[in-house]
Every structure is written in structure tokens, then in C-alpha cells.
Write a protein that holds these residues in place. Structure first.
Motif, short mmCIF file in Angstrom:
data_model
loop_
_atom_site.label_atom_id
_atom_site.label_comp_id
_atom_site.label_asym_id
_atom_site.label_seq_id
_atom_site.Cartn_x
_atom_site.Cartn_y
_atom_site.Cartn_z
N UNK A 192 -2.46 6.72 -14.08
CA UNK A 192 -3.10 6.30 -15.33
C UNK A 192 -2.24 5.28 -16.08
N UNK A 193 -0.93 5.45 -16.03
CA UNK A 193 -0.03 4.48 -16.68
C UNK A 193 -0.22 3.10 -16.06
N UNK A 194 -0.33 3.05 -14.73
CA UNK A 194 -0.57 1.78 -14.05
C UNK A 194 -1.96 1.23 -14.36
N UNK A 195 -2.95 2.14 -14.34
CA UNK A 195 -4.34 1.71 -14.53
C UNK A 195 -4.57 1.09 -15.90
N UNK A 246 -2.09 0.15 -18.04
CA UNK A 246 -0.92 -0.65 -18.45
C UNK A 246 -0.30 -0.08 -19.72
N UNK A 247 0.05 1.21 -19.64
CA UNK A 247 0.63 1.89 -20.80
C UNK A 247 2.15 1.69 -20.84
N UNK A 248 2.71 1.72 -22.03
CA UNK A 248 4.16 1.64 -22.26
C UNK A 248 4.82 0.47 -21.51
N UNK A 249 4.32 -0.73 -21.68
CA UNK A 249 4.87 -1.87 -20.92
C UNK A 249 6.35 -2.14 -21.21
N UNK A 250 6.77 -2.01 -22.47
CA UNK A 250 8.18 -2.25 -22.79
C UNK A 250 9.08 -1.20 -22.18
N UNK A 251 8.70 0.06 -22.30
CA UNK A 251 9.52 1.14 -21.75
C UNK A 251 9.60 1.06 -20.22
N UNK A 252 8.55 0.60 -19.58
CA UNK A 252 8.53 0.54 -18.12
C UNK A 252 9.52 -0.49 -17.57
N UNK A 253 9.92 -1.42 -18.43
CA UNK A 253 10.90 -2.42 -18.00
C UNK A 253 12.31 -1.82 -17.96
N UNK A 277 -12.25 23.09 -24.98
CA UNK A 277 -10.88 22.59 -25.02
C UNK A 277 -10.90 21.16 -25.58
N UNK A 278 -10.00 20.91 -26.53
CA UNK A 278 -9.89 19.60 -27.13
C UNK A 278 -8.69 18.88 -26.51
N UNK A 279 -8.96 17.73 -25.90
CA UNK A 279 -7.91 16.93 -25.26
C UNK A 279 -7.67 15.68 -26.11
N UNK A 280 -6.45 15.46 -26.52
CA UNK A 280 -6.13 14.32 -27.38
C UNK A 280 -4.98 13.52 -26.79
N UNK A 281 -4.98 12.21 -27.13
CA UNK A 281 -3.92 11.32 -26.66
C UNK A 281 -3.60 10.33 -27.79
N UNK A 282 -2.31 10.16 -28.05
CA UNK A 282 -1.85 9.24 -29.09
C UNK A 282 -1.25 7.99 -28.45
N UNK A 283 -1.67 6.83 -29.01
CA UNK A 283 -1.15 5.56 -28.48
C UNK A 283 -1.35 4.48 -29.54
N UNK A 284 -0.61 3.40 -29.39
CA UNK A 284 -0.65 2.34 -30.39
C UNK A 284 -1.89 1.46 -30.28
N UNK A 306 -8.52 5.87 -26.51
CA UNK A 306 -9.83 6.46 -26.22
C UNK A 306 -10.08 6.52 -24.71
N UNK A 307 -9.72 5.44 -24.00
CA UNK A 307 -9.94 5.41 -22.55
C UNK A 307 -9.13 6.50 -21.85
N UNK A 308 -7.88 6.68 -22.27
CA UNK A 308 -7.04 7.69 -21.63
C UNK A 308 -7.53 9.10 -21.96
N UNK A 309 -7.93 9.34 -23.20
CA UNK A 309 -8.44 10.66 -23.58
C UNK A 309 -9.68 11.01 -22.76
N UNK A 310 -10.57 10.03 -22.59
CA UNK A 310 -11.77 10.27 -21.78
C UNK A 310 -11.42 10.49 -20.31
N UNK A 311 -10.45 9.74 -19.83
CA UNK A 311 -10.04 9.89 -18.43
C UNK A 311 -9.39 11.27 -18.20
#
Length: 222
Positions: free
Chosen positions: A53-56, A58-65, A100-107, A113-118
Motif C-alpha cells: 500500500x505504501x508503494x501503491x 506513494x506514502x511517506x516519500x520523504x521518510x522512504x528516502x 469495526x471502525x477503521x481509520x487512517x491519518x495522513x497529510x 481516504x483511499x488508504x482507509x477504504x483499501x
């Protein structure tokens, strides 16, 4: 400056068709048990799935470097929450459901929303697989029980046939009576065998327990 963080949520309804425990004993476990829900969470939050999912997205691009994938996945897990909201009442006493409530926090609100749905979709997939596994186990259990019951029935029929062949004069009569009448028939030797809750006192008989006799209290739910 401080970056904005957005939280997206997705609700998942998990239902389970329960097999009566007195019927299948403890061979098949319910899908909504705490152990199975934790197993589904572990599958959804595994390094393989979150890494994809991180690859799909493109999450956390700065940290991945700067950080290895394992640390990025650990960071992502801190931004994910899966909480049971409540149980849902259903008409069938053999079915239980929970939300069950699934939540995801991101900038990025769109990616959040895409990650929470996934995540919700993967949770549903894991639940479906668990239910399929439960159905397979139940089918296999019932198949074995059917074979066992058929074998026992054939053995009993064989024994009855052999007994009738050896004792052609024997006759079988089955009657249902209250305890007082059964004791009287035993005393008068008008019956050879009786099935009772407990053997009668003061009567010369031989008794052998052969089955459990549970007693249950039944009351209104309130």
C-alpha cells in the motif's frame, strides 16, 4: 509550519453464522471471536500488505528516502486504528454481527481516504476467507460425523439382527410412564429394563449410568 493531518474512516460490518456449540462441540470456532478478529488484523497490518500500500499510494516519500521499509511500515501502523464500535442485534440467535471502525491519518486527505477504504476492503477479504475456512471445517466435521453415525448404525443393526436370530421368541415393547408407574412395573417384574433419572430405592435392581442428564434454567431476558 505545522502540516495539517487528515483522518479518514471506514466502517466494516463483520457477521458470523454460528453453529450450535452443543452440536459441533468446540471443533469449529466463530469468526467473530477475539482470536479470529486479531488474526484478521494481523493479516491486514502485515508488512507485506502495508508495504504494497505504501508503494501503491506513494506514502511517506520523504521518510522512504532515509528509512528502511520496515520502519516506514511501523510508522504507518501508528497512523492506523481499528476499533470495535458495537454489536449489532440480528433476528437469528445463531448469528452475531459487530461494526469495526477503521481509520487512517495522513497529510493528504485524498490518500487518507483511499488508504482507509483499501484497509477496509482488505479487512473484508480477510473476514471472507475466515468464513470460507469455517465453512470448510464445518463441512468436513459434519462429513466425518455422518460417516461415524452411519458406521455405528450399521453395527447396531447388525447386533439387533444377530440378537433376533439367536432369540426368535423375544419381543420388544417400548412405553413411556411416570416414575411411580415404572417402579411398580419393575417391582411386579412386568418390564425387564427401565430408563430413569435415578435408580429406585429399596428395590433389588442393577443400575448403570449411560448418559448425562443436564438441567437448564430458562427465563425471560430481562
Amino acid at each position: 509550519f505545522v502540516k495539517s493531518v487528515y483522518q479518514a474512516q471506514s466502517a466494516v460490518l463483520i457477521s458470523s453464522q454460528q453453529i450450535p456449540e452443543e452440536f459441533v462441540r468446540s471443533t469449529v470456532a466463530g469468526i467473530d471471536s477475539l482470536t479470529n478478529v486479531n488474526a484478521m488484523m494481523g493479516e491486514v497490518l502485515s508488512m507485506q500488505k502495508l508495504g504494497a500500500m505504501i508503494e501503491k499510494y506513494d506514502l511517506y516519500p520523504d521518510q522512504r528516502k532515509q528509512l528502511p521499509l520496515g520502519e516506514i511500515v511501523a510508522l504507518m501502523r501508528t497512523n492506523i486504528a481499528i476499533e470495535q464500535q458495537r454489536n449489532v442485534r440480528v433476528d437469528s440467535p445463531r448469528e452475531t454481527s459487530s461494526i469495526y471502525m477503521i481509520s487512517f491519518q495522513y497529510e493528504d486527505p485524498v490518500k487518507a481516504a483511499d488508504v482507509a477504504n483499501d484497509l477496509a476492503a482488505k479487512f473484508i477479504d480477510a473476514s471472507t476467507e475466515k468464513r470460507s475456512q469455517q465453512a470448510r471445517l464445518t463441512t468436513e466435521f459434519l462429513r466425518r460425523e455422518l460417516i461415524r453415525a452411519d458406521t455405528e448404525l450399521r453395527e447396531v443393526n447388525s447386533q439387533i439382527t444377530e440378537f433376533r436370530r439367536s432369540h426368535p421368541e423375544a419381543r420388544l415393547r417400548l412405553a413411556v410412564s411416570n416414575r411411580e408407574a415404572v417402579v411398580r412395573e419393575l417391582t411386579d417384574n412386568t418390564v425387564d429394563l427401565a430408563v430413569m433419572g435415578r435408580p429406585p430405592r429399596g428395590l433389588d435392581t442393577e443400575a448403570a449410568p449411560f448418559a448425562k442428564h443436564p438441567i437448564a434454567i430458562i427465563a425471560a431476558p430481562d
